[in-house]
Scaffold this motif. Structure first.
Motif, short mmCIF file in Angstrom:
data_model
loop_
_atom_site.label_atom_id
_atom_site.label_comp_id
_atom_site.label_asym_id
_atom_site.label_seq_id
_atom_site.Cartn_x
_atom_site.Cartn_y
_atom_site.Cartn_z
N GLY A 1 0.82 -1.21 0.00
CA GLY A 1 0.00 0.00 0.00
C GLY A 1 0.85 1.25 0.00
N ARG A 2 1.95 1.19 0.72
CA ARG A 2 2.85 2.36 0.76
C ARG A 2 3.62 2.50 -0.56
N VAL A 3 4.14 1.41 -1.06
CA VAL A 3 4.92 1.44 -2.31
C VAL A 3 4.06 1.89 -3.48
N TRP A 4 2.83 1.38 -3.55
CA TRP A 4 1.96 1.69 -4.69
C TRP A 4 0.99 2.83 -4.41
N HIS A 5 1.09 3.44 -3.23
CA HIS A 5 0.21 4.57 -2.88
C HIS A 5 -1.26 4.17 -3.04
N THR A 6 -1.60 3.02 -2.43
CA THR A 6 -2.95 2.47 -2.54
C THR A 6 -3.52 2.26 -1.14
N PRO A 7 -4.29 3.23 -0.64
CA PRO A 7 -4.84 3.12 0.72
C PRO A 7 -5.72 1.89 0.93
N LEU A 8 -6.36 1.40 -0.11
CA LEU A 8 -7.20 0.20 0.02
C LEU A 8 -6.39 -0.96 0.58
N TYR A 9 -5.12 -1.05 0.22
CA TYR A 9 -4.28 -2.14 0.71
C TYR A 9 -4.05 -2.05 2.21
N HIS A 10 -4.09 -0.85 2.77
CA HIS A 10 -3.96 -0.72 4.21
C HIS A 10 -5.19 -1.29 4.92
N TRP A 11 -6.36 -1.10 4.32
CA TRP A 11 -7.57 -1.70 4.87
C TRP A 11 -7.50 -3.22 4.79
N LEU A 12 -7.07 -3.72 3.64
CA LEU A 12 -6.91 -5.17 3.47
C LEU A 12 -5.90 -5.71 4.47
N ALA A 13 -4.78 -5.03 4.64
CA ALA A 13 -3.75 -5.45 5.59
C ALA A 13 -4.32 -5.53 7.00
N THR A 14 -5.07 -4.52 7.38
CA THR A 14 -5.66 -4.50 8.72
C THR A 14 -6.64 -5.65 8.90
N GLY A 15 -7.50 -5.87 7.90
CA GLY A 15 -8.47 -6.95 7.99
C GLY A 15 -7.81 -8.31 8.11
N MET A 16 -6.83 -8.59 7.24
CA MET A 16 -6.17 -9.89 7.28
C MET A 16 -5.36 -10.07 8.56
N THR A 17 -4.74 -9.00 9.02
CA THR A 17 -3.97 -9.08 10.26
C THR A 17 -4.88 -9.39 11.44
N LEU A 18 -6.03 -8.74 11.49
CA LEU A 18 -6.98 -9.01 12.57
C LEU A 18 -7.50 -10.45 12.51
N LEU A 19 -7.76 -10.95 11.30
CA LEU A 19 -8.20 -12.34 11.15
C LEU A 19 -7.10 -13.31 11.61
N ALA A 20 -5.86 -12.99 11.29
CA ALA A 20 -4.74 -13.83 11.72
C ALA A 20 -4.62 -13.83 13.24
N VAL A 21 -4.69 -12.65 13.84
CA VAL A 21 -4.61 -12.55 15.30
C VAL A 21 -5.77 -13.32 15.94
N ALA A 22 -6.96 -13.23 15.35
CA ALA A 22 -8.09 -14.00 15.86
C ALA A 22 -7.81 -15.49 15.77
N GLY A 23 -7.14 -15.92 14.70
CA GLY A 23 -6.77 -17.33 14.57
C GLY A 23 -5.82 -17.76 15.68
N PHE A 24 -4.84 -16.92 16.00
CA PHE A 24 -3.92 -17.24 17.10
C PHE A 24 -4.64 -17.27 18.44
N ILE A 25 -5.56 -16.33 18.64
CA ILE A 25 -6.33 -16.30 19.89
C ILE A 25 -7.17 -17.58 20.00
N LEU A 26 -7.79 -17.98 18.90
CA LEU A 26 -8.57 -19.22 18.92
C LEU A 26 -7.68 -20.42 19.29
N TYR A 27 -6.47 -20.45 18.74
CA TYR A 27 -5.54 -21.54 19.05
C TYR A 27 -5.25 -21.58 20.55
#
Length: 191
Positions: A129-155
């Motif tokens: 998102g930073r390299v390509w100046h695409t703010p949408l990727y920051h939203w995607l990054a946040t969403g996937m990161t939160l899903l990953a953290v939720a996966g670790f919490i579930l574990y």
């Protein structure tokens, strides 16, 4: 044509390539991580993923055709795979494969491997998102990161591998699909 429309049209070729990649990985996340669920859910999710992928691909190619080939030359090709892109990919590859080696080979905790993959892929979108100046990727990054953290919490809460895969894996696939769908919906809005 406004400056915003011109910028959007210049970025469309990059969007088409990015959409194809996101749809492919989104489909892989969903198909590869739905197998541990009870029947009939794996079949339902896999069929839904394939249908969604086909619909998104058709919409993506139609959006590319609406802009037309004459604007493709205006796309900044040198920055797409420049030094910043390769640095993000290098860090992602090292983190991904190094982490999977530790998780699977050292810790023998393969049930959290999908959460690790979702975390690394999610975090790499901050860099893109930073390299390509695409703010949408920051939203995607946040969403996937939160899903990953939720996966670790579930574990750590003692959840099944299927539950972890559903949240971190299937959820990440859906997030990738949404990252393709959102710009398609926005491009249909009147200027």
């Amino acid at each position: 044509m406004t400056n915003g429309e011109m910028t959007e049209k210049r970025r469309l070729p990059g969007f088409v390539i990015g959409a194809i990649v996101a749809i492919g990985f989104g489909t892989g996340f969903i198909i590869g991580n739905s197998g541990g669920l009870t029947s009939p859910w794996p079949l339902i999710l896999r069929v839904a993923a394939i249908v969604a992928a086909v619909v998104l691909l058709i919409a993506t190619f139609r959006a590319g055709r609406r802009v037309g080939p004459s604007t493709t030359a205006a796309a900044p090709s040198s920055s797409f795979m420049g030094r910043g892109y390769w640095l993000v990919v290098l860090v992602e590859a090292i983190a991904l494969f190094g982490g999977l080696f530790v998780i699977n080979g050292v810790l023998h905790r393969s049930e959290v491997a999908v959460a690790w993959v979702a975390l690394v892929v999610g975090l790499h979108f901050y860099g893109l998102g930073r390299v390509w100046h695409t703010p949408l990727y920051h939203w995607l990054a946040t969403g996937m990161t939160l899903l990953a953290v939720a996966g670790f919490i579930l574990y750590f809460a003692g959840a099944s591998a299927a539950a972890i895969s559903l949240v971190a894996g299937v959820g990440s696939g859906v997030a990738l699909y949404l990252a393709v769908l959102w710009p398609l919906l926005q491009s249909r809005r009147p200027a």
